[in-house]
Design a protein around this motif. Sequence first.
Motif, PDB file in Angstrom:
ATOM      1  N   TYR A  83     -12.506  17.149  -1.113  1.00 22.42           N
ATOM      2  CA  TYR A  83     -12.694  16.089  -0.191  1.00 22.42           C
ATOM      3  C   TYR A  83     -11.300  15.314   0.256  1.00 22.42           C
ATOM      4  N   ARG A  84     -10.506  15.218  -0.534  1.00 22.86           N
ATOM      5  CA  ARG A  84      -9.245  14.634  -0.344  1.00 22.86           C
ATOM      6  C   ARG A  84      -8.366  15.394   0.777  1.00 22.86           C
ATOM      7  N   GLY A  85      -8.499  16.636   0.334  1.00 23.43           N
ATOM      8  CA  GLY A  85      -7.738  17.398   1.282  1.00 23.43           C
ATOM      9  C   GLY A  85      -8.265  17.401   2.572  1.00 23.43           C
ATOM     10  N   LEU A  86      -9.444  17.247   2.690  1.00 25.65           N
ATOM     11  CA  LEU A  86     -10.256  17.420   4.016  1.00 25.65           C
ATOM     12  C   LEU A  86      -9.682  16.084   4.827  1.00 25.65           C
ATOM     13  N   ARG A  87      -9.581  14.914   3.839  1.00 30.48           N
ATOM     14  CA  ARG A  87      -9.300  13.546   4.573  1.00 30.48           C
ATOM     15  C   ARG A  87      -7.826  13.795   5.139  1.00 30.48           C
ATOM     16  N   HIS A  88      -7.036  14.430   4.323  1.00 27.63           N
ATOM     17  CA  HIS A  88      -5.572  14.440   4.823  1.00 27.63           C
ATOM     18  C   HIS A  88      -5.513  15.435   5.978  1.00 27.63           C
ATOM     19  N   ARG A  89      -6.162  16.395   6.004  1.00 31.96           N
ATOM     20  CA  ARG A  89      -6.289  17.463   7.303  1.00 31.96           C
ATOM     21  C   ARG A  89      -6.440  16.493   8.569  1.00 31.96           C
ATOM     22  N   LYS A  90      -7.587  15.704   8.220  1.00 38.33           N
ATOM     23  CA  LYS A  90      -8.102  14.780   9.412  1.00 38.33           C
ATOM     24  C   LYS A  90      -7.329  13.688   9.831  1.00 38.33           C
ATOM     25  N   GLY A  91      -6.629  13.276   8.983  1.00 36.30           N
ATOM     26  CA  GLY A  91      -5.607  12.186   9.240  1.00 36.30           C
ATOM     27  C   GLY A  91      -6.454  10.852   9.212  1.00 36.30           C
ATOM     28  N   LEU A  92      -7.216  10.861   8.276  1.00 33.71           N
ATOM     29  CA  LEU A  92      -8.196   9.859   7.832  1.00 33.71           C
ATOM     30  C   LEU A  92      -7.932   9.254   6.526  1.00 33.71           C
ATOM     31  N   PRO A  93      -8.172   7.937   6.102  1.00 37.63           N
ATOM     32  CA  PRO A  93      -8.059   7.251   4.853  1.00 37.63           C
ATOM     33  C   PRO A  93      -8.547   8.285   3.826  1.00 37.63           C
ATOM     34  N   VAL A  94      -7.667   8.146   2.645  1.00 35.40           N
ATOM     35  CA  VAL A  94      -8.137   9.322   1.550  1.00 35.40           C
ATOM     36  C   VAL A  94      -8.982   8.408   0.440  1.00 35.40           C
ATOM     37  N   HIS A  95      -8.826   7.301   0.395  1.00 34.72           N
ATOM     38  CA  HIS A  95      -9.219   6.468  -0.885  1.00 34.72           C
ATOM     39  C   HIS A  95     -10.498   5.750  -0.599  1.00 34.72           C
ATOM     40  N   GLY A  96     -11.189   6.300   0.335  1.00 35.41           N
ATOM     41  CA  GLY A  96     -12.638   5.732   0.293  1.00 35.41           C
ATOM     42  C   GLY A  96     -12.758   4.648   1.150  1.00 35.41           C
ATOM     43  N   GLN A  97     -11.699   4.146   1.858  1.00 37.72           N
ATOM     44  CA  GLN A  97     -11.783   3.109   2.709  1.00 37.72           C
ATOM     45  C   GLN A  97     -12.871   3.225   3.980  1.00 37.72           C
ATOM     46  N   ARG A  98     -13.009   2.024   4.611  1.00 42.04           N
ATOM     47  CA  ARG A  98     -13.874   2.020   5.697  1.00 42.04           C
ATOM     48  C   ARG A  98     -13.145   2.469   6.839  1.00 42.04           C
ATOM     49  N   THR A  99     -14.052   3.212   7.985  1.00 41.15           N
ATOM     50  CA  THR A  99     -13.345   3.747   9.108  1.00 41.15           C
ATOM     51  C   THR A  99     -13.879   3.161  10.436  1.00 41.15           C
ATOM     52  N   HIS A 100     -15.045   2.431  10.150  1.00 43.33           N
ATOM     53  CA  HIS A 100     -15.801   1.906  11.180  1.00 43.33           C
ATOM     54  C   HIS A 100     -14.889   1.053  12.038  1.00 43.33           C
ATOM     55  N   THR A 101     -14.318   0.182  11.283  1.00 45.17           N
ATOM     56  CA  THR A 101     -12.940  -0.718  12.151  1.00 45.17           C
ATOM     57  C   THR A 101     -11.759  -0.323  11.100  1.00 45.17           C
ATOM     58  N   ASN A 102     -10.663  -0.786  11.576  1.00 42.94           N
ATOM     59  CA  ASN A 102      -9.503  -0.694  10.844  1.00 42.94           C
ATOM     60  C   ASN A 102      -8.986   0.811  10.603  1.00 42.94           C
ATOM     61  N   ALA A 103      -8.397   1.004   9.383  1.00 49.08           N
ATOM     62  CA  ALA A 103      -7.847   2.266   9.261  1.00 49.08           C
ATOM     63  C   ALA A 103      -6.992   2.679  10.314  1.00 49.08           C
ATOM     64  N   ARG A 104      -6.204   1.782  10.788  1.00 46.84           N
ATOM     65  CA  ARG A 104      -5.198   2.178  11.987  1.00 46.84           C
ATOM     66  C   ARG A 104      -3.978   2.786  11.453  1.00 46.84           C
ATOM     67  N   THR A 105      -3.647   2.575  10.229  1.00 41.89           N
ATOM     68  CA  THR A 105      -2.425   3.019   9.740  1.00 41.89           C
ATOM     69  C   THR A 105      -2.686   4.649   9.617  1.00 41.89           C
ATOM     70  N   ARG A 106      -3.741   5.154   9.233  1.00 41.60           N
ATOM     71  CA  ARG A 106      -4.036   6.521   9.093  1.00 41.60           C
ATOM     72  C   ARG A 106      -4.366   7.149  10.618  1.00 41.60           C
ATOM     73  N   LYS A 107      -4.974   6.411  11.399  1.00 39.72           N
ATOM     74  CA  LYS A 107      -5.479   6.989  12.539  1.00 39.72           C
ATOM     75  C   LYS A 107      -4.591   7.069  13.628  1.00 39.72           C
ATOM     76  N   GLY A 108      -3.725   5.913  13.534  1.00 35.22           N
ATOM     77  CA  GLY A 108      -2.733   5.758  14.681  1.00 35.22           C
ATOM     78  C   GLY A 108      -3.038   4.683  15.824  1.00 35.22           C
ATOM     79  N   PRO A 109      -2.568   4.506  16.832  1.00 35.67           N
ATOM     80  CA  PRO A 109      -2.730   3.416  17.837  1.00 35.67           C
ATOM     81  C   PRO A 109      -4.411   3.806  18.441  1.00 35.67           C
ATOM     82  N   ALA A 110      -4.848   2.781  18.544  1.00 36.10           N
ATOM     83  CA  ALA A 110      -6.343   2.932  19.261  1.00 36.10           C
ATOM     84  C   ALA A 110      -6.198   3.865  20.524  1.00 36.10           C
ATOM     85  N   ARG A 111      -7.357   4.641  20.626  1.00 34.17           N
ATOM     86  CA  ARG A 111      -7.380   5.243  21.808  1.00 34.17           C
ATOM     87  C   ARG A 111      -8.711   4.588  22.709  1.00 34.17           C
ATOM     88  N   PRO A 112      -8.363   4.417  23.862  1.00 37.44           N
ATOM     89  CA  PRO A 112      -9.470   3.932  24.682  1.00 37.44           C
ATOM     90  C   PRO A 112     -10.533   4.848  24.708  1.00 37.44           C
TER      91      PRO A 112
END
Lengths: 125, 92
Positions: free
Chosen positions: A87-116
């Motif tokens: 699971y952790r590997g998949l999160r790294h591959r997708k560039g999403l947070p690895v430690h179970g944080q929410r991704t509904h909002t925030n998580a901008r550090t991993r996801k990069g700047p917001a895309r319209p």
Amino acid sequence: MARIAGVNIPAQKRVEISLRYIYGIGPDRASAICNKVGIPTERRVNELTDDEIFRIREVIDADYKVEGDLRRDVAMNIKRLMDLGCYRGLRHRKGLPVHGQRTHTNARTRKGPARPIAGKKKVTK
Amino acid sequence: MARSVWKGPFLDGYLLKKADKSRSSGRNEILKIWSRRSTILPQFVGLTFGVYNGQKFIPVLVTDNMIGHKFGEFSPTRTFYGHASDKKSKRS
């Protein structure tokens, strides 16, 4: 100017502070190194003798993994997770947070700047 | 926080019996398990487990690297189909 552990050339600052410019050395390790070499906290890098610089290099080489070696280690750890298919590997591959944080909002550090989002209406007053 | 060492690795005990059984029978069949919370131990290496993800049993061939991880890590429970708006923007 002092070259320690490769490319780092911090000068003019206190030794304890400028050692932190090396990747892998933070506040704790910096002060530990100063203690070991016997450098008073007020001493600045440009006031160091050649012998002291040499001893700092020796301590870092012997005790700590820094810069390239450390970076490679971290990269290898991440690569191991990705190759495993866990699971952790998949999160790294997708560039999403690895430690179970929410991704509904925030998580901008991993996801990069917001895309319209196409077709989303703007809220107007 | 990491688990205390003195407790040893956590796993549901019946997995050991199950693994032993399939080892001795010699047949290479997929062991269906529901215990996603169990740690993968060295004696599981080489066996194939079907780890339940709430819907299906995902086949997991256990390798050396997986020791210390949990079974659940290799059997994702969510499917992500992408966002609807992404498709639209790709077409146009």
